[in-house]
Design an enzyme around this catalytic site. Structure first.
Site, PDB file in Angstrom:
ATOM      1  N   ASN A 156      -4.178 118.044 -55.542  1.00  0.00           N
ATOM      2  CA  ASN A 156      -4.680 116.769 -55.032  1.00  0.00           C
ATOM      3  C   ASN A 156      -6.010 116.900 -54.281  1.00  0.00           C
ATOM      4  OD1 ASN A 156      -4.339 113.910 -53.730  1.00  0.00           O
ATOM      5  ND2 ASN A 156      -4.505 115.322 -51.999  1.00  0.00           N
TER       6      ASN A 156
ATOM      7  N   TYR B  93     -19.499 113.567 -58.592  1.00  0.00           N
ATOM      8  CA  TYR B  93     -18.061 113.271 -58.503  1.00  0.00           C
ATOM      9  C   TYR B  93     -17.443 112.861 -59.840  1.00  0.00           C
ATOM     10  CZ  TYR B  93     -13.654 111.199 -56.926  1.00  0.00           C
ATOM     11  OH  TYR B  93     -12.323 110.895 -56.762  1.00  0.00           O
TER      12      TYR B  93
ATOM     13  N   LYS C 128     -14.439 114.941 -62.413  1.00  0.00           N
ATOM     14  CA  LYS C 128     -13.095 114.521 -62.848  1.00  0.00           C
ATOM     15  C   LYS C 128     -12.992 114.555 -64.384  1.00  0.00           C
ATOM     16  CE  LYS C 128     -11.404 113.780 -58.665  1.00  0.00           C
ATOM     17  NZ  LYS C 128     -10.363 114.663 -58.097  1.00  0.00           N
TER      18      LYS C 128
ATOM     19  N   THR D 297      -9.095 105.535 -48.148  1.00  0.00           N
ATOM     20  CA  THR D 297      -8.967 106.846 -47.488  1.00  0.00           C
ATOM     21  C   THR D 297     -10.338 107.264 -46.965  1.00  0.00           C
ATOM     22  OG1 THR D 297      -9.509 108.149 -49.441  1.00  0.00           O
ATOM     23  CG2 THR D 297      -7.177 107.584 -49.153  1.00  0.00           C
TER      24      THR D 297
ATOM     25  N   ASP E 181      -7.307 126.848 -48.538  1.00  0.00           N
ATOM     26  CA  ASP E 181      -8.629 126.341 -48.906  1.00  0.00           C
ATOM     27  C   ASP E 181      -8.800 126.640 -50.384  1.00  0.00           C
ATOM     28  OD1 ASP E 181     -11.328 126.005 -49.517  1.00  0.00           O
ATOM     29  OD2 ASP E 181     -12.000 126.620 -47.533  1.00  0.00           O
TER      30      ASP E 181
END
Ligand SMILES: NC(=O)c1ccc[n+]([C@@H]2O[C@H](COP(=O)([O-])OP(=O)(O)OC[C@H]3O[C@@H](n4cnc5c(N)ncnc54)[C@H](OP(=O)(O)O)[C@@H]3O)[C@@H](O)[C@H]2O)c1
Length: 244
Positions: A89, A167, A171, A202, A62
């Site tokens: 990832n 989000y 990044k 996904t 984790d």
């Protein structure tokens, strides 16, 4: 120590991470399947071993948990004594909608904890093992939605993604963090790059993406297996360089 190359892929129980593990395995690598939940981890390892013929092994991991990450490093140290490629990832979106004016700050904290601090935590735990590789590589799974150039440019949602104040900036933050590692480790032989997989179907996006997880894995696999002298400090997608 085995001559076989060894990789750790975080969040490898499904989606793009699973396909990165499968792709590296197909190249003859031994692959640690980093995954936080035992049933999902065991199922992915079994599928990789039995149906894809990959030399896969489970790594309980984790990325938000110091002890879990330390134990993962111990497991790889005992098994292989080194690490040739780390693919960071694992990632989350934090759910939506994420309008800046109404977002719950807790969502931002959660996303940054996984997408940024998780990468730092895992990378730092694995650096001693990467230091024992002849050709170490780090790949950080970013996204073109973290590109400030694209966010501020004329593009539509196909290049910017929707407004997502947790989000997308997570990044951008990850990209910036990556460059700090590149600077600190400039005198080493570690090649460190960011990858964007494209818009992939996904769980992350309710399978609305238009690319397959296998297609999404390609750039990360390429960056994890770069030859010596290959690029470092870059941000890549299939089509080439992503502007920061
Ligand atoms: N899909 C896209 O279009 C797209 C585009 C650009 C970038 N990306 C990036 O690609 C990466 C993979 O995404 P995906 O699309 O394959 O998503 P996914 O199918 O949702 O897979 C995400 C993986 O990350 C794992 N994960 C999440 N939090 C974790 C934690 N705290 N510790 C360990 N593992 C954790 C998940 O494990 P569980 O199964 O336990 O939740 C899962 O294995 C992410 O970094 C994502 O931001 C995806």
């Amino acid at each position: 120590m085995s001559d076989k190359k060894i990789a750790l892929v975080t969040g490898a129980n499904k989606g793009i991470g699973y396909e990165i593990a499968a792709g590296l395995g197909a190249l003859g690598w031994s692959v640690g399947v980093g995954a936080r939940e035992q049933t999902r981890r065991d199922a992915a390892v079994a599928r990789l071993r039995d149906t894809e013929g990959v030399d896969a092994f489970g790594v309980p991991l984790d990325v938000t948990d110091d002890r879990s990450v330390a134990a993962a490093a111990d497991l790889i140290a005992e098994r292989a004594g080194r690490l040739d490629a780390l693919v960071n990832n694992a990632g989350i979106t934090g759910g939506g909608p994420q309008q800046p004016s109404s977002v719950d700050p807790a969502v931002i904290r959660t996303v940054v904890e996984t997408n940024v601090i998780g990468v730092i935590r895992v990378t730092n735990a694995m650096l001693p093992l990467l230091g024992r590789s002849a050709s170490p590589r780090i790949v950080n799974m970013s996204s073109s939605v973290g590109s400030l150039a694209r966010q501020s440019g004329p593009g539509d949602e196909t290049s910017t993604g929707p407004v997502a104040v947790a989000y997308a900036p997570s990044k951008s933050f990850l990209n910036a963090v990556t460059l700090q590692y590149v600077r600190e480790l400039a005198d080493t032989n570690i090649l460190i790059n960011c990858a964007c997989p494209g818009y992939v179907a996904t769980d992350l996006n309710g399978f609305r993406g238009v690319r397959t997880p296998q297609e999404g894995a390609a750039t990360a696999i390429r960056l994890a297996t770069l030859p010596d002298g290959g690029p470092t400090g870059g941000f890549f997608e299939d089509a080439g360089v992503v502007p920061w």
